[in-house]
Design a protein around this motif. Sequence first.
Motif, mmCIF file in Angstrom:
data_model
loop_
_atom_site.group_PDB
_atom_site.id
_atom_site.type_symbol
_atom_site.label_atom_id
_atom_site.label_comp_id
_atom_site.label_asym_id
_atom_site.label_seq_id
_atom_site.Cartn_x
_atom_site.Cartn_y
_atom_site.Cartn_z
ATOM 1 N N UNK A 82 0.831 -1.201 0.000
ATOM 2 C CA UNK A 82 0.000 0.000 0.000
ATOM 3 C C UNK A 82 0.868 1.254 0.000
ATOM 4 N N UNK A 83 1.897 1.284 0.860
ATOM 5 C CA UNK A 83 2.806 2.428 0.919
ATOM 6 C C UNK A 83 3.471 2.645 -0.434
ATOM 7 N N UNK A 84 3.919 1.555 -1.044
ATOM 8 C CA UNK A 84 4.571 1.633 -2.354
ATOM 9 C C UNK A 84 3.663 2.307 -3.376
ATOM 10 N N UNK A 85 2.415 1.909 -3.391
ATOM 11 C CA UNK A 85 1.492 2.448 -4.383
ATOM 12 C C UNK A 85 1.076 3.879 -4.071
ATOM 13 N N UNK A 86 0.973 4.227 -2.785
ATOM 14 C CA UNK A 86 0.643 5.611 -2.419
ATOM 15 C C UNK A 86 1.749 6.555 -2.883
ATOM 16 N N UNK A 87 2.997 6.135 -2.726
ATOM 17 C CA UNK A 87 4.114 6.946 -3.197
ATOM 18 C C UNK A 87 4.081 7.072 -4.719
ATOM 19 N N UNK A 88 3.702 5.989 -5.391
ATOM 20 C CA UNK A 88 3.557 6.047 -6.837
ATOM 21 C C UNK A 88 2.492 7.046 -7.246
ATOM 22 N N UNK A 89 1.406 7.094 -6.479
ATOM 23 C CA UNK A 89 0.330 8.051 -6.749
ATOM 24 C C UNK A 89 0.844 9.482 -6.610
ATOM 25 N N UNK A 90 1.653 9.724 -5.596
ATOM 26 C CA UNK A 90 2.206 11.066 -5.388
ATOM 27 C C UNK A 90 2.970 11.539 -6.618
ATOM 28 N N UNK A 91 3.806 10.650 -7.162
ATOM 29 C CA UNK A 91 4.569 11.009 -8.350
ATOM 30 C C UNK A 91 3.657 11.143 -9.569
ATOM 31 N N UNK A 92 2.623 10.328 -9.636
ATOM 32 C CA UNK A 92 1.688 10.403 -10.767
ATOM 33 C C UNK A 92 0.978 11.750 -10.813
ATOM 34 N N UNK A 93 0.794 12.365 -9.649
ATOM 35 C CA UNK A 93 0.135 13.673 -9.607
ATOM 36 C C UNK A 93 1.049 14.787 -10.092
ATOM 37 N N UNK A 94 2.359 14.612 -9.896
ATOM 38 C CA UNK A 94 3.310 15.690 -10.167
ATOM 39 C C UNK A 94 3.941 15.586 -11.551
ATOM 40 N N UNK A 122 19.784 -7.012 -1.415
ATOM 41 C CA UNK A 122 20.952 -7.001 -0.539
ATOM 42 C C UNK A 122 20.618 -6.672 0.916
ATOM 43 N N UNK A 123 19.567 -5.884 1.122
ATOM 44 C CA UNK A 123 19.240 -5.466 2.495
ATOM 45 C C UNK A 123 17.729 -5.478 2.706
ATOM 46 N N UNK A 124 17.094 -6.660 2.665
ATOM 47 C CA UNK A 124 15.632 -6.721 2.797
ATOM 48 C C UNK A 124 15.119 -6.248 4.150
ATOM 49 N N UNK A 125 16.000 -6.198 5.159
ATOM 50 C CA UNK A 125 15.550 -5.704 6.461
ATOM 51 C C UNK A 125 15.203 -4.214 6.413
ATOM 52 N N UNK A 126 15.707 -3.514 5.390
ATOM 53 C CA UNK A 126 15.373 -2.102 5.197
ATOM 54 C C UNK A 126 14.215 -1.962 4.215
ATOM 55 N N UNK A 127 13.268 -2.868 4.318
ATOM 56 C CA UNK A 127 12.179 -2.957 3.335
ATOM 57 C C UNK A 127 11.434 -1.643 3.170
ATOM 58 N N UNK A 128 11.189 -0.931 4.274
ATOM 59 C CA UNK A 128 10.412 0.302 4.183
ATOM 60 C C UNK A 128 11.127 1.337 3.321
ATOM 61 N N UNK A 129 12.442 1.422 3.459
ATOM 62 C CA UNK A 129 13.200 2.372 2.644
ATOM 63 C C UNK A 129 13.133 2.005 1.164
ATOM 64 N N UNK A 130 13.303 0.720 0.864
ATOM 65 C CA UNK A 130 13.280 0.297 -0.539
ATOM 66 C C UNK A 130 11.872 0.426 -1.126
ATOM 67 N N UNK A 131 10.864 0.289 -0.271
ATOM 68 C CA UNK A 131 9.486 0.534 -0.714
ATOM 69 C C UNK A 131 9.343 1.983 -1.172
ATOM 70 N N UNK A 132 9.935 2.917 -0.417
ATOM 71 C CA UNK A 132 9.889 4.329 -0.797
ATOM 72 C C UNK A 132 10.562 4.538 -2.160
ATOM 73 N N UNK A 133 11.736 3.940 -2.340
ATOM 74 C CA UNK A 133 12.488 4.102 -3.586
ATOM 75 C C UNK A 133 11.695 3.547 -4.772
ATOM 76 N N UNK A 134 11.246 2.300 -4.640
ATOM 77 C CA UNK A 134 10.522 1.666 -5.743
ATOM 78 C C UNK A 134 9.185 2.352 -5.987
ATOM 79 N N UNK A 135 8.519 2.789 -4.920
ATOM 80 C CA UNK A 135 7.242 3.472 -5.082
ATOM 81 C C UNK A 135 7.379 4.768 -5.860
ATOM 82 N N UNK A 136 8.374 5.577 -5.499
ATOM 83 C CA UNK A 136 8.597 6.824 -6.232
ATOM 84 C C UNK A 136 8.947 6.552 -7.689
ATOM 85 N N UNK A 137 9.822 5.573 -7.908
ATOM 86 C CA UNK A 137 10.255 5.254 -9.271
ATOM 87 C C UNK A 137 9.109 4.714 -10.113
#
Length: 402
Positions: A262-274, A305-320
Amino acid sequence: MGAGVNMVSGVVSDTGERTARRVLLIAGILLVAANLRGALTSVGPLLETIRRDEGLTAGQGGLLGALPLLTFAVFSPQVPRLARRVGMERLLWFALAVLAAGILLRSLPLPGLLWFGTVLLGLAIAVGNVLLPALLKRDFPDRVAPMTSLYSVTMGVVGAIVSGFAVPLAGALPGGWRTALGYLAGLALIAFAVWAPQAMGRAKPASLPVAVGRTPWRSALAWQVTGYMGLQSFGFYIVLAWFPAIMSSNGFSEENSGWLLLVLQVLGVTMSAVIPLVANKLPDQRLLASSGSLLSLSGYLGMLLAPELALFWVVVVGLASGVCFVLALLFFTLRAADSFGAAALSGMAQSIGYLFAATGPVLFGALHDTTGGWALPMIMLMISAFAQACLGMGAGRNLTVT
């Protein structure tokens, strides 16, 4: 005096009527857009539950995720031809009815209906995917970027909400995952009702102009747009289908994995608006298209490489993913000369692009079955992101398909 008052009154009345029709058209477009992703995003978080309940292998689970994409690939080239016969508005109206039927059939506990309903909803979504860019090109020629932003944000918001609440709803409602999938038919029926005036209001069905001899299939630019769209969808639908499973294998609960999606897609929505508003002011979109793809690559590498930082990578992939997805949509209108060109380019790109994208969830699942891990599948995903960045340099040029 009386005649003058009547004339002014008539002008005000006509203006108000035109405004009301415009508002109803925009509301209808946004409701159609709201139905183009939720039926797909709802499956990913529930895939492991569906697999256990239906006795599916990982490869079959991947095929379930890929089946709508295969349907898009087969049916998308036929949509412009059908629209010229019956009209874009009426074809969209029929598609919404088919979508509601497909969602309901998919949720029934009868043999084969999971697959048949998925095919039906795929046919319906293909119509909306192809025709919405053409509608914007025809009815909002000077407002393509903000309208693309509006409808892509609507798609993303609904898709994100549906995926985030899929697991909690499956646990809370009688019928489990079947009810959690089936309730989305109500949204399709609402759109069907609101779109009815558009379907009934067109006297002439040929709402797409016929351009003899013009085809995007011989254009290098059209193939670059197609490749970019296909690789973007390849990565997106893999993430949609398998990201929760990857997170679960790294210690996250099924519910928490769904919330991360859900977080991943919400971030994608943010970029889709801009992004459409930014892209429309740039001389071309090459930098945006390539940098968004490379950002996806870095997120996939981090997941590996670092799945324990999943929330951070979710932000990266969501924005991209937000950048790449909305650019793929925007290219259908920016690279086309008119509404026919937008529909033809959209049909071509979604046919070939989704045919390729359909292999993603299946291949990803098969590689996981074969190797027993996520390393090789993630490397494949990174290679596709790099290829997408290369194609973005071509698709992002300020040219039109001729």
